[in-house]
Design an enzyme around this catalytic site. Structure first.
Site, PDB file in Angstrom:
ATOM      1  N   GLY A   1       0.884  -1.436  -0.045  1.00  0.00           N
ATOM      2  CA  GLY A   1      -0.149  -0.128   0.009  1.00  0.00           C
ATOM      3  C   GLY A   1       0.933   1.169   0.011  1.00  0.00           C
TER       4      GLY A   1
ATOM      5  N   GLN B   1       3.161   9.995   0.895  1.00  0.00           N
ATOM      6  CA  GLN B   1       4.190   9.517   0.971  1.00  0.00           C
ATOM      7  C   GLN B   1       5.014   9.691  -0.372  1.00  0.00           C
ATOM      8  OE1 GLN B   1       2.544   5.620   2.065  1.00  0.00           O
ATOM      9  NE2 GLN B   1       4.136   5.124   3.050  1.00  0.00           N
TER      10      GLN B   1
ATOM     11  N   CYS C   1       5.929   0.123   7.151  1.00  0.00           N
ATOM     12  CA  CYS C   1       5.509   1.358   6.200  1.00  0.00           C
ATOM     13  C   CYS C   1       6.558   1.658   5.619  1.00  0.00           C
ATOM     14  CB  CYS C   1       5.088   2.549   7.056  1.00  0.00           C
ATOM     15  SG  CYS C   1       4.458   3.902   6.226  1.00  0.00           S
ATOM     16  N   LEU C   2       6.344   1.951   4.215  1.00  0.00           N
ATOM     17  CA  LEU C   2       7.498   2.447   3.430  1.00  0.00           C
ATOM     18  C   LEU C   2       8.114   3.491   3.752  1.00  0.00           C
ATOM     19  CD1 LEU C   2       5.856   1.223  -0.357  1.00  0.00           C
ATOM     20  CD2 LEU C   2       7.570  -0.003   1.379  1.00  0.00           C
TER      21      LEU C   2
ATOM     22  N   HIS D   1      -4.557   1.754   7.243  1.00  0.00           N
ATOM     23  CA  HIS D   1      -3.348   2.178   7.370  1.00  0.00           C
ATOM     24  C   HIS D   1      -3.106   3.405   6.319  1.00  0.00           C
ATOM     25  CE1 HIS D   1       1.207   1.659   8.066  1.00  0.00           C
ATOM     26  NE2 HIS D   1       1.355   2.499   6.780  1.00  0.00           N
ATOM     27  N   GLU D   2      -3.645   3.039   5.083  1.00  0.00           N
ATOM     28  CA  GLU D   2      -3.255   4.157   3.882  1.00  0.00           C
ATOM     29  C   GLU D   2      -3.952   5.370   4.197  1.00  0.00           C
ATOM     30  OE1 GLU D   2      -0.558   3.683   2.705  1.00  0.00           O
ATOM     31  OE2 GLU D   2      -0.339   1.426   3.101  1.00  0.00           O
TER      32      GLU D   2
ATOM     33  N   HIS E   1      -2.668   7.817   6.432  1.00  0.00           N
ATOM     34  CA  HIS E   1      -1.804   8.660   5.944  1.00  0.00           C
ATOM     35  C   HIS E   1      -2.344  10.028   5.432  1.00  0.00           C
ATOM     36  CE1 HIS E   1       2.357   6.709   6.035  1.00  0.00           C
ATOM     37  NE2 HIS E   1       1.732   5.510   5.634  1.00  0.00           N
TER      38      HIS E   1
HETATM   39 NI    NI Z   1       2.464   3.567   5.687  1.00  0.00          NI
END
Ligand code: NI
Length: 188
Positions: free
Chosen positions: A60, A65, A108-109, A150-151, A154
């Protein structure tokens, strides 16, 4: 979102890899705005985000991000070897969440190599605009429900470490700030 596992499906197409912003960075806490319409530019952003997510690899990725303060995210929880199931999502809203909550290990990226358990509703129903600018509803369960929530966090500047104790969050953020400093020193 990142999971502690191998590379995701490869994705073919004429797209561009975007730079993923890592914490700590004020852009990850910025307020985002809804897209008025999913047009060619937003579709292109969604496709570039998918390619970036697959390359990471992740399951995701949210627009903040990659430095875009827009309510856009992409998700694909297909495992390696499975057919890709990309979801391109704009302006998502949670219309229902289960009372049942479940813990899940999240990454998380924007937080390379950091993982922590977060407890969230086990199932959610969301309404959103897809890449064709059509309204869609999705009933997400299991890993998909975790990833979507989660996304969506963000988009409100909420990061998975915000669910941890201040102590634990501080340790993770200091570790990442130090890693960033070292990287900058090496490339200077
Ligand atoms: Ni994340």
């Amino acid at each position: 979102m990142a999971l502690d596992r191998g590379p995701g499906p490869s994705y073919l197409g004429v797209m561009a890899l975007l730079q993923v912003i890592t914490a700590p960075d004020p852009r990850l806490k910025a307020k985002t705005r809804p897209v008025p319409k999913v047009d060619g530019r937003i579709r292109r952003l969604m496709d570039d985000m998918l390619e970036t997510m697959y390359a990471a690899p992740g399951i995701g990725l949210a627009a903040p991000q990659v430095g875009e303060a827009l309510r856009v995210l992409v998700v694909d929880i297909a495992r390696k070897g499975e057919k890709p199931q990309p979801l391109r999502i704009a302006n998502p809203e949670i219309v229902w969440a289960s009372a049942e909550q479940v813990p899940c290990e999240e990454g998380c990226l924007s937080f390379p190599d950091q993982f922590a358990e977060v407890t969230r509703p086990a199932e959610v129903k969301i309404r959103y605009l897809d890449h064709e600018n059509e309204f869609c509803e999705l009933h997400a369960t299991g890993l998909l429900a975790v990833c979507v929530q989660h996304e969506m966090d963000h988009l409100d500047g909420v990061l998975f470490v915000d669910y941890l104790s201040g102590l634990r969050r501080g340790i993770i953020l200091r570790k990442l700030a130090k890693a960033k400093k070292q990287k900058a020193a090496v490339s200077a």
